[in-house]
Scaffold this motif. Structure first.
Motif, PDB file in Angstrom:
ATOM      1  N   PHE A  44       4.059  10.774  -8.041  1.00  0.00           N
ATOM      2  CA  PHE A  44       2.916  11.293  -7.793  1.00  0.00           C
ATOM      3  C   PHE A  44       1.551  11.211  -7.220  1.00  0.00           C
ATOM      4  O   PHE A  44       0.603  11.816  -7.192  1.00  0.00           O
ATOM      5  CB  PHE A  44       2.877  12.929  -8.798  1.00  0.00           C
ATOM      6  N   GLY A  45       1.222  10.272  -7.078  1.00  0.00           N
ATOM      7  CA  GLY A  45      -0.070   9.442  -7.716  1.00  0.00           C
ATOM      8  C   GLY A  45       0.288   8.116  -5.603  1.00  0.00           C
ATOM      9  O   GLY A  45      -0.785   7.908  -5.133  1.00  0.00           O
ATOM     10  N   GLY A  46       1.373   9.032  -5.200  1.00  0.00           N
ATOM     11  CA  GLY A  46       1.357   8.894  -3.372  1.00  0.00           C
ATOM     12  C   GLY A  46      -0.076   8.726  -2.718  1.00  0.00           C
ATOM     13  O   GLY A  46      -0.418   9.991  -3.351  1.00  0.00           O
ATOM     14  N   GLY A  47      -0.355   7.821  -2.035  1.00  0.00           N
ATOM     15  CA  GLY A  47      -1.989   8.464  -1.218  1.00  0.00           C
ATOM     16  C   GLY A  47      -2.920   8.038  -1.857  1.00  0.00           C
ATOM     17  O   GLY A  47      -4.185   8.373  -0.747  1.00  0.00           O
ATOM     18  N   ILE A  48      -2.772   7.923  -3.019  1.00  0.00           N
ATOM     19  CA  ILE A  48      -4.648   7.445  -4.094  1.00  0.00           C
ATOM     20  C   ILE A  48      -4.931   6.061  -3.569  1.00  0.00           C
ATOM     21  O   ILE A  48      -6.575   6.006  -3.037  1.00  0.00           O
ATOM     22  CB  ILE A  48      -4.574   7.727  -5.715  1.00  0.00           C
ATOM     23  N   ILE A  49      -4.466   5.178  -3.970  1.00  0.00           N
ATOM     24  CA  ILE A  49      -4.599   3.950  -3.130  1.00  0.00           C
ATOM     25  C   ILE A  49      -4.209   3.655  -1.074  1.00  0.00           C
ATOM     26  O   ILE A  49      -3.857   4.514  -1.170  1.00  0.00           O
ATOM     27  CB  ILE A  49      -3.995   2.636  -3.583  1.00  0.00           C
ATOM     28  N   ASN A  50      -6.157   3.119  -1.493  1.00  0.00           N
ATOM     29  CA  ASN A  50      -5.361   3.170   0.487  1.00  0.00           C
ATOM     30  C   ASN A  50      -4.511   2.429   0.935  1.00  0.00           C
ATOM     31  O   ASN A  50      -3.851   1.145   0.817  1.00  0.00           O
ATOM     32  CB  ASN A  50      -7.170   2.090   0.747  1.00  0.00           C
ATOM     33  N   GLY A  51      -3.365   2.335   2.052  1.00  0.00           N
ATOM     34  CA  GLY A  51      -2.611   2.573   2.189  1.00  0.00           C
ATOM     35  C   GLY A  51      -2.697   0.975   3.116  1.00  0.00           C
ATOM     36  O   GLY A  51      -1.957   0.712   3.713  1.00  0.00           O
ATOM     37  N   SER A  52      -3.685   0.716   2.822  1.00  0.00           N
ATOM     38  CA  SER A  52      -3.826  -0.787   3.921  1.00  0.00           C
ATOM     39  C   SER A  52      -4.277  -1.665   3.176  1.00  0.00           C
ATOM     40  O   SER A  52      -4.333  -2.941   4.001  1.00  0.00           O
ATOM     41  CB  SER A  52      -4.609  -0.018   5.518  1.00  0.00           C
ATOM     42  N   SER A  53      -5.013  -1.451   2.394  1.00  0.00           N
ATOM     43  CA  SER A  53      -4.612  -2.304   1.524  1.00  0.00           C
ATOM     44  C   SER A  53      -3.772  -3.630   1.084  1.00  0.00           C
ATOM     45  O   SER A  53      -1.866  -3.210   0.836  1.00  0.00           O
ATOM     46  CB  SER A  53      -4.755  -2.309   0.140  1.00  0.00           C
ATOM     47  N   GLU A  54      -3.648  -4.942   1.107  1.00  0.00           N
ATOM     48  CA  GLU A  54      -2.529  -5.527   1.205  1.00  0.00           C
ATOM     49  C   GLU A  54      -2.023  -5.792  -0.111  1.00  0.00           C
ATOM     50  O   GLU A  54      -1.157  -6.066  -0.232  1.00  0.00           O
ATOM     51  CB  GLU A  54      -3.561  -7.262   1.274  1.00  0.00           C
ATOM     52  N   ASN A  55      -2.695  -5.935  -1.535  1.00  0.00           N
ATOM     53  CA  ASN A  55      -2.207  -5.737  -2.347  1.00  0.00           C
ATOM     54  C   ASN A  55      -1.785  -4.470  -2.727  1.00  0.00           C
ATOM     55  O   ASN A  55      -1.153  -3.888  -4.225  1.00  0.00           O
ATOM     56  CB  ASN A  55      -2.785  -6.312  -3.389  1.00  0.00           C
ATOM     57  N   TYR A  56      -1.063  -3.140  -1.792  1.00  0.00           N
ATOM     58  CA  TYR A  56      -0.935  -1.892  -2.648  1.00  0.00           C
ATOM     59  C   TYR A  56       0.614  -1.887  -1.838  1.00  0.00           C
ATOM     60  O   TYR A  56       1.065  -2.417  -0.731  1.00  0.00           O
ATOM     61  CB  TYR A  56      -0.956  -1.006  -1.771  1.00  0.00           C
TER      62      TYR A  56
END
Lengths: 578, 578
Positions: B247-259
């Motif tokens: 449900f929390g997909g797409g909240i963190i910037n998808g291009s972050s190296e640590n995501y």
């Protein structure tokens, strides 16, 4: 040794015993295992496109078959259907709603499962359903479950209202005593205290014998009350002028000389008030006296001249007697002596839609189809045993002018008036008709008069009709929006518009086969000439497969006298305004 | 002298002040007069095909715009929509539901009006709604009505949950004090007691600094909690390995190296448990820990290593501190000193869907499109600020593998999982996107991944998309039925089948203009070659108008590792079985 059966098998077998042949619904993970037991119990599964539509379909099936059932899943499924069940409750349609629920251990847990609002509050939907169902059973214990099932099924039939069954997923295969299935359910209508029944029958007979200006007024609860034959017999034997309230259309044999159609007061095509206003006796059967059904109560007879025959009471003027209608009617008819009746022919005489139709000139083939004469002119198309369904909106109003042949019946709404109800209901009715055919009966066609706005609300059930190869004839009364609402308020407002669908393409889009395995006919009728050509076509008339006509009408057109009622309704919305 | 405005005008002006630009809904006679005040208040009216769909559309609009409103009519309308509102309640979507009710005098009367269950019990629907709304206002008195409106709108925003407003038809034009409209509503998130906030911030920082094996776990309530930026900032500054729950997909910037994408344990495309199982600190944001969202709670970190950041509490292990999250996060970030962090690079290292995608060979053009790689391979199609919507069913699962560019976001369901939700939601979102464009922002596209079974439930809202000329791209994941359910139970059972619609014909049937005024593209993709051709097409990629691809997949196909989860779910339905 006790023989046992899985609980789901017990439930579906009981439904079969009650004459149900098909279960409508929508799968969901909490229901899946239960669905395995439908076919082995001798029932057919009809998968709808969504749960609201499944509820409407079950409602339609119940109106024709006398009882129905549908399955949804916990939370999302059952809540989607609650409006349909509330409508069945309001209009006395006996529907069994089976809800597949999470396993029992989940209810006491503090872990949140899908379709739940929160933990610890998991029966919140059942609480909501308590407001719109006559009885509920929560099947958490194999020892008590069969008894609970029997009780709610009996209540469903006796009250003719929906009931609610919670079936936890881990109870589906719980073993229960099979022998109980041989004991019949108690669904016979209760009998009355003999003395009271005799006294009220006698008082009713006295009023019938002495009346000089009587009439019979028939409303739609006559059907769930199970006294259609009795009321027809009373109308025949007494010869009293007989009228229907809108919801009661199609109950009295349409070819009876003393049946004068639907009474809608000054808003009807024929105004019967010159007679009814001076009547001295009104025998009112199966009343559901909503504002819309009674034209703002204008056709409700005055209490002092009225005997109301209700499911559980006979009300003579202001005195109410608790009596069951079925037993009462049998007694009344057996004692009725027609030679004692003193009323003569009605004066002024009452005319009927038959007279209106006779007086109509042939339509100009190039003229647009008009609401004022459409329903009258459609009537010769009907055949005995057809079931004719009127959507909420202009067809509900126009359908008051239908002239039905013997055995044909009308399905419409008396108080709930939910837009979109009737297409899925027609699908359910078509299943009941198919079962009648399979049982060696000779049912008529299933004919739906649908509005364009209504069609859009629940259109996907056309695909269910196609998927199960049902026989349905549909007239789309296409007046480019919510005409009913337009005339109440907002004639030109965008909120009364709908999107311009290409209706004749619907069967193809919804997956109709093109290999000849299922007959589909679609037509556009932009004027009387085009419509008459369709109506005269033999293949259209046979009612086999899916027949559909898109009948173009003017957007602000409704039957002439009814327009005033809608304008009045618009004003009444402001009643009490500061 | 007091200047007054009609009550409906007051209500809609307040909605406008809160940033709402459009009101969804369905007309009905009890609502009609109120609808007249929508446009003058600067709002757009969006007429849906039915009320459930209007509720879903309002839910979608609220998720993007931060708040929304829709109108239905008494009884039939509001009950049809209750499942959508319950979903908004379950998933913290702030929707204002305005119900047009009968005039006040009707409530005390003994006369039955349409859409009522009976007389004397007319607020029964409001009682049902009390279970699924955060606050209610019954506007029966012009003196108190503005205050009641303000209060429920504030609660809607502060609790981020739906509220319910009963507007009797005779109150629409009641005059109320206009001056109150100049007073702002109190919707600022409350602040915290300074001492408590400082203490818990310090304790949190200590845990952050001292942890050797930490991770951040992001769930979907982060968005209604209003801390998307703050959580991204924390992930950036700490550099901690960061994962999402579905449900929390797409909240963190998808291009972050640590995501590293969505954590679905052994049921995900990448199993992150070797790292998470040995972690000593889990920072859990916005949790909505349902069975489906957490793969049967398998990805929920153990309580003793967890700090849970919720809307109204920070829970450190078993100790819960009542604090408002927004204020807390600002304080935490302002005090965080990255130089004190002791954790090193994660060991074992975590990979991400980016790595999976890189390792994929190009697809065989003649091979069928498969669930295992479809979502990964679709990812390069996405652009910054796209809103990507995943229907319940296989797209919800597959969408866990999406790799999103900066600014793009995902909309899915965390616990409600109502089939049919997302097409109307996409329509609502497309309206919000249009408003962003009109406001001079540069929104991305609205892209829906829809199932065939889901599409059938609410298909008519495609006509609403067309009617309002919205820009929506739709991938129909067409696997010939309810594949999700099939794999839980009943692989070959008829109850998991759906009718074979001709999906690419949908826009034409639903009234798409053919005069070039609105761009419509439809495609069939039966294999990878056909799909790639569509994806590479410039006109398809521009996202203008309606783009639709019918992607044929095998009926029993789901992502490889998830199949086991469905089989397990099938077994769990029997949990506790006798």
């Amino acid at each position: 040794m006790t023989t046992t059966v899985p609980l789901a098998s017990y439930l579906f077998t009981r439904l079969r015993q009650l004459g149900i042949g098909a279960v409508h619904g929508e799968p969901g993970d909490y229901t899946l295992r239960a669905l395995d037991f439908i076919r082995p119990a001798g029932l057919r599964w009809i998968g709808n496109c969504n749960e609201l539509n499944a509820g409407y379909a079950a409602d339609g099936y119940a109106r024709v078959k006398g009882m129905s059932a549908f399955c949804t899943t916990y939370g999302v499924g059952e809540l989607s259907a609650i409006n349909a069940v509330a409508g069945s409750y309001a209009e006395y349609s006996p529907v069994v709603h089976i809800v597949g629920c999470p396993a029992r251990m989940v209810y006491g847990s503090n872990r949140l499962v899908h379709h739940a609002l929160e933990t610890g509050n998991m029966r919140v939907y059942a609480d909501m359903y308590a407001r719109v169902t006559a009885a509920q059973a929560n099947l958490t214990d194999a020892r008590t479950a069969p008894g609970l099932i029997d009780r709610v099924l009996e209540e469903c039939r006796i009250q003719s209202r929906p009931v609610y069954i919670e079936l936890p997923s881990d109870m589906v295969e719980a073993q229960v005593d099979e022998s109980r299935l041989s004991a019949p359910l108690h669904i016979e209508p209760p009998t009355n205290a003999r003395d009271l029944e005799d006294a009220v029958v006698n008082e009713t007979l006295e009023r019938i014998y002495s009346s000089k200006r009587p009439y019979i007024l028939v409303d739609g609860l006559v059907r769930p009350d199970g006294i259609v034959d009795e009321v027809n017999e009373l109308a025949r034997v007494t010869g009293f002028p007989t009228l229907a309230i809108t919801f009661g259309g199609g109950i009295i044999n349409g070819s009876s000389e003393n049946y004068h159609g639907v009474h809608a007061g000054k808003f009807g095509s024929i105004d019967h008030t010159p007679y009814t206003d001076s009547a001295d006796l009104a025998l009112l059967f199966g009343p559901l006296l909503s504002d819309t059904n009674t034209q703002g109560w204008s056709v409700v007879p005055k209490e002092d001249i009225t005997i109301s025959f209700r499911r559980n009471s006979i009300d003579i003027g202001s005195a109410s007697h608790e009596l069951r209608i079925k037993s009462f009617m049998r007694s009344l008819l057996s004692k009725l002596d027609p030679s004692k009746i003193s009323a003569g022919a009605p004066n002024p005489p009452l005319s009927s839609p038959r007279d209106l139709l006779k007086s109509l000139p042939p339509p100009d083939p190039s003229a647009p189809v008009d609401q004022d004469t459409f329903y009258l002119r459609l009537s010769p198309f009907f055949r005995p045993y057809d079931i004719i369904i009127c959507a909420n909106g202009t067809p509900l109003v126009g359908g008051r002018d239908f002239i039905l042949p013997p055995g044909a019946r009308l399905v419409n709404s008396g108080v709930w008036l939910s837009v979109g109800h009737m297409l899925p209901a027609a699908q359910g009715i078509a299943v009941a008709q198919r079962e009648a055919l399979e049982a060696g009966q000779q049912p008529g066609r299933t004919i739906l008069f649908e509005g364009d706005g209504s069609f859009q609300a629940t259109a996907q059930e056309l695909s269910t009709i196609i998927r199960y190869r049902l026989d349905v004839t549909i007239f789309i009364v296409n007046n480019d929006g919510y005409t009913f609402e337009r005339l109440i308020h907002g004639l030109e407002e965008e909120y009364n518009d709908v999107a311009p669908w290409r209706y004749p393409e619907a069967p193809r889009f919804f997956g109709a086969p093109e290999d000849g395995s299922y007959a589909v006919e679609t037509h556009d009728a932009r004027n009387w000439g085009e419509l008459l050509k369709v109506l005269e076509s033999e293949s259209f008339g046979d009612g086999k497969g899916l027949k559909m006509v898109n009948v173009w009408m003017r957007r602000e057109d409704v039957t002439r006298n009814f327009k005033a009622a809608l304008v009045l309704a618009g004003k009444q919305l402001l009643a009490g305004s500061e």
